[in-house]
Motif scaffolding. Structure first.
Motif, PDB file in Angstrom:
ATOM      1  N   ARG A 321     -11.960  -3.052 -30.266  1.00 49.37           N
ATOM      2  CA  ARG A 321     -11.230  -4.544 -30.143  1.00 49.37           C
ATOM      3  C   ARG A 321     -11.430  -4.694 -28.736  1.00 49.37           C
ATOM      4  N   SER A 322     -11.829  -3.305 -27.967  1.00 48.76           N
ATOM      5  CA  SER A 322     -12.966  -3.823 -26.590  1.00 48.76           C
ATOM      6  C   SER A 322     -13.061  -4.987 -26.240  1.00 48.76           C
ATOM      7  N   VAL A 323     -14.079  -4.561 -27.108  1.00 48.71           N
ATOM      8  CA  VAL A 323     -15.218  -5.715 -27.332  1.00 48.71           C
ATOM      9  C   VAL A 323     -15.173  -7.050 -27.337  1.00 48.71           C
ATOM     10  N   LEU A 324     -14.191  -6.731 -28.887  1.00 48.75           N
ATOM     11  CA  LEU A 324     -13.809  -8.660 -29.827  1.00 48.75           C
ATOM     12  C   LEU A 324     -12.812  -9.105 -28.204  1.00 48.75           C
ATOM     13  N   THR A 325     -12.195  -8.643 -27.489  1.00 48.65           N
ATOM     14  CA  THR A 325     -11.471  -9.277 -26.498  1.00 48.65           C
ATOM     15  C   THR A 325     -12.393  -9.657 -25.578  1.00 48.65           C
ATOM     16  N   ALA A 326     -13.230  -8.743 -24.761  1.00 43.46           N
ATOM     17  CA  ALA A 326     -13.789  -9.486 -23.770  1.00 43.46           C
ATOM     18  C   ALA A 326     -14.308 -10.628 -24.513  1.00 43.46           C
ATOM     19  N   ALA A 327     -15.336 -10.426 -25.793  1.00 37.25           N
ATOM     20  CA  ALA A 327     -16.336 -11.845 -25.850  1.00 37.25           C
ATOM     21  C   ALA A 327     -14.930 -13.158 -26.248  1.00 37.25           C
ATOM     22  N   ALA A 328     -13.669 -12.880 -26.632  1.00 42.55           N
ATOM     23  CA  ALA A 328     -12.799 -14.120 -26.626  1.00 42.55           C
ATOM     24  C   ALA A 328     -12.953 -14.412 -24.660  1.00 42.55           C
ATOM     25  N   MET A 329     -12.640 -13.273 -23.952  1.00 36.41           N
ATOM     26  CA  MET A 329     -12.566 -14.479 -22.097  1.00 36.41           C
ATOM     27  C   MET A 329     -13.770 -15.289 -22.219  1.00 36.41           C
ATOM     28  N   ALA A 330     -14.793 -14.152 -22.088  1.00 38.53           N
ATOM     29  CA  ALA A 330     -16.602 -14.728 -21.798  1.00 38.53           C
ATOM     30  C   ALA A 330     -16.964 -16.000 -22.782  1.00 38.53           C
TER      31      ALA A 330
END
Length: 465
Positions: A321-330
């Motif tokens: 979830r952490s990395v998916l959240t960051a990917a969505a922002m990026a």
């Protein structure tokens, strides 16, 4: 909130800045832009928390008032102190709350070591640290900057790292025992798509036809890398045998520019920011973006071992979830300049912010006297398509890295956690694509994953019989 409002590095609350005379659009001219970046790095190198607060404030202001004219009108009407108070009142709410730890299971392990290479491909994994996405999931993550990909592999095999930044082919190779002992790895997300380039030494500006490259020495970051496979594909499509007509050397990404400057190599197909850094240092030029070879190709991935997933399912879910959240922002172009600011400091990429920003925004100097605008130069689609894994396997077989019969789909589906990625994307309210296999186009040629063996056999230049 920052204790000194006037120090907000984004000038979030300045209603009267012209912001049209530099590459990022926030300064009167490029010199002001560069001066501010240098001052920022000196002031913020040791102050990640304050930088995080600035980024979140700026992101929220842009989300609330997408158009610059709206932001200016609001700030002039209420003043910066009132605006700051308003932002403070919503900081804990909305999207940030969605990142709270899943309540259906306690974390088995909270203190984690994650390996990474200092390249823009790792943006989601890196930015999740200073922006607090790991902490919001209850994780205490230590990001371990690592010198090269062989060391990344070895530290995962030896369990010195809990999870890692990978080159997309690496977990497949490691699972098969290609180049190392076989250890089953799992890919949670693709970290980035596109975002690479073929960069040549400035002395080769008159050699833009690859057929002129016989005898050239090229660097790639690792044998089991998209860089190696894309370079080989590109050379072979131009009639060059990558094993006989040129030399391909494995070189850690941070050493590529220095080797280009020294004349040890003629060029490299490598990760950013080093393509752009070669231009910045006036030692190289960008011959072609990897996006122009295969638009949407995978490059890096985020994953861990099957053993870790089985022993720490809730921790792995929190990482996911952490990395998916960051990917969505990026992935949102509106956030790219902010992402560049977050990942450029010494603890992460240790690169001039203007270099990283050119990569992520796609507005860049190419070293040939042009300023190009390619918004999709780098992107952050996290979906680990099984068809991408099948293509990687076809190239491993084409060039002799694996031999004999290959069950392409079974291997890809064992390594790439596509179903899990879709599950967590849905939980986070992100768009979830359908299917598992897509047809891809590489240099104008369609790849059908259902006909993988025929695809391998169709190439004139290959190492298979």
């Amino acid at each position: 909130m920052p204790t000194a409002p006037e120090q907000n590095v984004f000038h979030t609350y300045d209603a009267d800045r012209a912001g049209a005379g530099c590459s990022c659009g926030r300064h009167g001219n490029q010199r002001q832009h560069d001066d501010e970046q240098e001052a920022l790095r000196a002031r913020r190198a040791q102050d990640v928390e304050a930088l995080t607060e600035d980024v979140v404030e700026e992101s929220l202001m842009r989300a609330l008032f997408p158009r610059m004219t709206e932001r200016r009108d609001f700030l002039r009407a209420v003043g910066k102190n009132t605006a700051r108070a308003a932002i403070a009142s919503v900081l804990p709410l909305g999207a940030l709350q969605a990142m709270a730890q899943e309540k259906n299971g306690a974390l088995e392990k909270k203190d984690l070591k994650i390996g990474f290479i200092a390249i823009t491909c790792a943006a989601p994994l890196i930015m999740a640290d200073p922006l607090g996405f790991y902490r919001k999931q209850g994780l205490n993550v230590s990001l371990n900057k690592t010198a090269g990909w062989a060391l990344i592999r070895d530290k995962m095999i030896n369990k010195e790292h809990d999870a890692s930044h990978f080159l997309s082919p690496m977990p497949i190779a490691m699972s098969m025992g290609a180049g190392s002992n076989a250890v089953q790895m799992r890919v949670a997300t693709i970290q980035n798509i596109n975002g690479q380039a073929i960069t040549l030494h400035t002395k080769h500006k008159d050699k833009r036809d690859p057929r002129q490259w016989k005898g050239f020495k090229f660097a790639v970051p690792f044998e089991y890398s998209m860089h190696n496979f894309l370079l080989r594909y590109y050379l072979a499509e131009h009639g060059l045998d990558p094993d006989r007509d040129v030399q391909i050397r494995v070189t850690p990404p941070p050493e590529m520019v220095a080797n280009l400057r020294a004349g040890n190599i003629d060029g490299f197909l490598g990760p950013d920011p080093f393509n752009q850094r070669a231009v910045y240092d006036e030692v190289g030029f960008i011959h072609i973006l990897s996006k122009e070879i295969w638009d949407g190709h995978p490059c890096c991935a985020f994953g861990t071992s099957e053993e870790f997933v089985k022993q720490n399912p809730n921790t792995f879910a929190a990482l996911f979830r952490s990395v998916l959240t960051a990917a969505a922002m990026a992935r949102d172009p509106a956030n790219r300049a902010l992402v560049a600011k977050v990942i450029s400091p010494a603890a992460y990429l240790n690169q001039p912010e203007t270099v990283v920003e050119q990569v992520l925004t796609g507005r860049f100097a190419d070293g040939l006297g042009n300023v190009k605008n390619v918004p999709g130069r780098a992107d952050f689609d996290p979906v680990p398509w099984d068809s991408m894994g099948v293509w990687i396997l076809t190239q491993m077989k084409r060039w002799g890295y694996i031999k004999g019969d290959v069950d392409y789909k079974a291997i890809a589906e064992k390594v790439l956690l596509l179903t899990d990625a879709k599950k967590y994307m849905k939980e986070l309210g992100q768009p979830v694509p359908e299917g598992a296999y897509r047809k891809h186009t590489i240099m104008g040629r369609e790849f059908d994953p259902a006909r993988a063996e025929a695809y391998v056999n169709s190439f004139a230049i290959k190492r298979t019989a």
